[in-house]
Design an enzyme around this catalytic site. Structure first.
Site, PDB file in Angstrom:
ATOM      1  N   CYS A  24      -2.181  10.017  -6.393  1.00  0.00           N
ATOM      2  CA  CYS A  24      -3.329   9.733  -5.524  1.00  0.00           C
ATOM      3  C   CYS A  24      -4.412  10.789  -5.737  1.00  0.00           C
ATOM      4  O   CYS A  24      -4.162  11.983  -5.557  1.00  0.00           O
ATOM      5  CB  CYS A  24      -2.945   9.710  -4.046  1.00  0.00           C
ATOM      6  SG  CYS A  24      -4.430   9.488  -3.022  1.00  0.00           S
ATOM      7  N   LYS A  55       0.858  -1.188   0.000  1.00  0.00           N
ATOM      8  CA  LYS A  55       0.000   0.000   0.000  1.00  0.00           C
ATOM      9  C   LYS A  55       0.894   1.239   0.000  1.00  0.00           C
ATOM     10  O   LYS A  55       1.937   1.246   0.669  1.00  0.00           O
ATOM     11  CB  LYS A  55      -0.891  -0.021   1.260  1.00  0.00           C
ATOM     12  CG  LYS A  55      -1.670   1.266   1.515  1.00  0.00           C
ATOM     13  CD  LYS A  55      -2.726   1.542   0.467  1.00  0.00           C
ATOM     14  CE  LYS A  55      -3.379   2.914   0.643  1.00  0.00           C
ATOM     15  NZ  LYS A  55      -4.157   3.325  -0.550  1.00  0.00           N
TER      16      LYS A  55
HETATM   17  O1  HRO Z   1      -5.491   5.703  -0.717  1.00  0.00           O
HETATM   18  C1  HRO Z   1      -6.123   6.135  -1.695  1.00  0.00           C
HETATM   19  O2  HRO Z   1      -7.165   6.795  -1.592  1.00  0.00           O
HETATM   20  C2  HRO Z   1      -5.671   5.904  -3.085  1.00  0.00           C
HETATM   21  C3  HRO Z   1      -4.380   6.125  -3.509  1.00  0.00           C
HETATM   22 CL1  HRO Z   1      -3.117   6.553  -2.458  1.00  0.00          CL
HETATM   23  C4  HRO Z   1      -4.070   5.996  -4.896  1.00  0.00           C
HETATM   24  O3  HRO Z   1      -2.944   6.196  -5.354  1.00  0.00           O
HETATM   25  N1  HRO Z   1      -5.078   5.647  -5.740  1.00  0.00           N
HETATM   26  C5  HRO Z   1      -6.324   5.430  -5.311  1.00  0.00           C
HETATM   27  O4  HRO Z   1      -7.210   5.108  -6.129  1.00  0.00           O
HETATM   28  N2  HRO Z   1      -6.606   5.545  -3.971  1.00  0.00           N
END
Ligand code: HRO
Length: 315
Positions: free
Chosen positions: A127, A44
């Protein structure tokens, strides 16, 4: 059948791994996908300190994919650094970094360099779910600044996770920036940012953060993902490989990512839906597609997408 690959100086037994964010936040999830039929795994995206992320519900399946506004919940860099150290490394591990500022990214990278981690770094420039924080990959000047600072000291194998682009000039501008740096790879694509799904029975949004806006994943985004993989495959220096991510639910989808030029293919939404058994199925299906088409290794077709004129020479 030879499905092996090489990237960032490492060997991969085949080409299928998880996408960052899917089944990779906790030790239990990471060990599960590490021991599944993955060629590699990625953590993650993390920050220096652990984060709770956005309020729930923040992830949901929708008819042809998923919508998320997780807001970067993660256990902090040190947790993922320790996981990499502890795992018996018989397959490559990527650590995904998503600092909330340039300084935070540099601090995390400095720590990883000092500890000479064996991980490959996937720097997340895309993100879409942090209220008030734009996606770095949509700010070309900012992206250049980030890469300039990163490569002033970084010695680790590193690539960037990009948002989807939708205009030819944007592909060209971003590729011209990326080509100035010793990147090992780019990952195309992150979710399509700020999509909205409405529950038809209640006229209501389906996730809580940001009035229901979230990153779109799954089958909806495969055509956009393939377009991004192929554009960057064509435009980047051959030393910068492409990792495909977006909408793969079958072996044929994996095959098409490879045909567009991907060296590895990541699975996000379908891993969430099906669990870690998905990798065994997809690898089997990929091998069936290769067999039907008469291929015995991926080198025989990677990047060899045919254009319409090639198939229709006399028209
Ligand atoms: O954690 C998120 O909300 C998230 C991240 Cl970091 C990302 O790079 N892509 C995404 O769809 N969700």
């Amino acid at each position: 059948m030879n499905c092996t690959a090489q990237l960032a100086g490492k060997k991969f037994n085949h080409v299928i791994m998880n996408a960052s964010g899917a089944h990779c936040m906790t030790a239990e999830q990471l060990y599960e996908i590490y021991h599944a039929d993955t060629a590699a795994i990625v953590t993650k995206s993390c920050t220096l300190q652990p984060r709770q992320g956005n309020p729930e519900p923040r992830y949901t399946e929708i008819p042809l994919g998923s919508l998320n506004s997780m807001g970067l919940p993660n256990l902090g860099l040190h947790f993922y650094q320790n996981f990499v150290q502890e795992a018996q490394q018989d397959k490559p591990i990527f650590i995904s970094l998503a600092g909330l500022s340039l300084e935070e990214n540099l601090e995390m990278l400095q720590q990883l360099n000092q500890h000479s981690t064996t991980a490959i770094i996937e720097l997340n420039l895309s993100c879409p779910n942090l209220p008030g924080k734009p996606q770095t990959g949509y700010d070309f000047q900012r992206t250049q600044q980030v890469l300039e600072q990163v490569f002033s000291f970084n010695k680790l194998p590193l690539g960037v996770k990009l948002p989807p682009y939708f205009d030819i000039i944007h592909f060209e501008q971003m590729a011209a920036i990326l080509n100035q740096y010793p990147l090992q790879f780019v990952t195309c694509i992150n979710s399509i940012g700020n999509a909205l799904h409405i529950d038809p029975a209640t006229d209501t949004t389906v996730i809580r953060p940001k009035n229901g806006f979230g990153g779109l994943g799954g089958q909806y985004i495969k055509p956009t993902a393939l377009a991004n993989v192929h554009q960057f495959y064509r435009l980047l220096n051959p030393s910068i490989q492409v990792i495909g991510c977006g909408g793969a639910t079958t072996g044929l989808d994996i095959y098409q990512h490879l045909l567009c030029g991907a060296s590895l293919v990541q699975i996000g939404t379908q891993l969430m839906i099906e669990g870690p058994g998905v990798f065994t199925r997809l690898l089997q299906e990929l091998q069936e597609v290769m067999q039907e088409k008469g291929y015995t290794s991926i080198d025989q077709f990677r990047g060899k997408l045919k254009y319409w004129e090639q198939q229709n020479p006399t028209t």
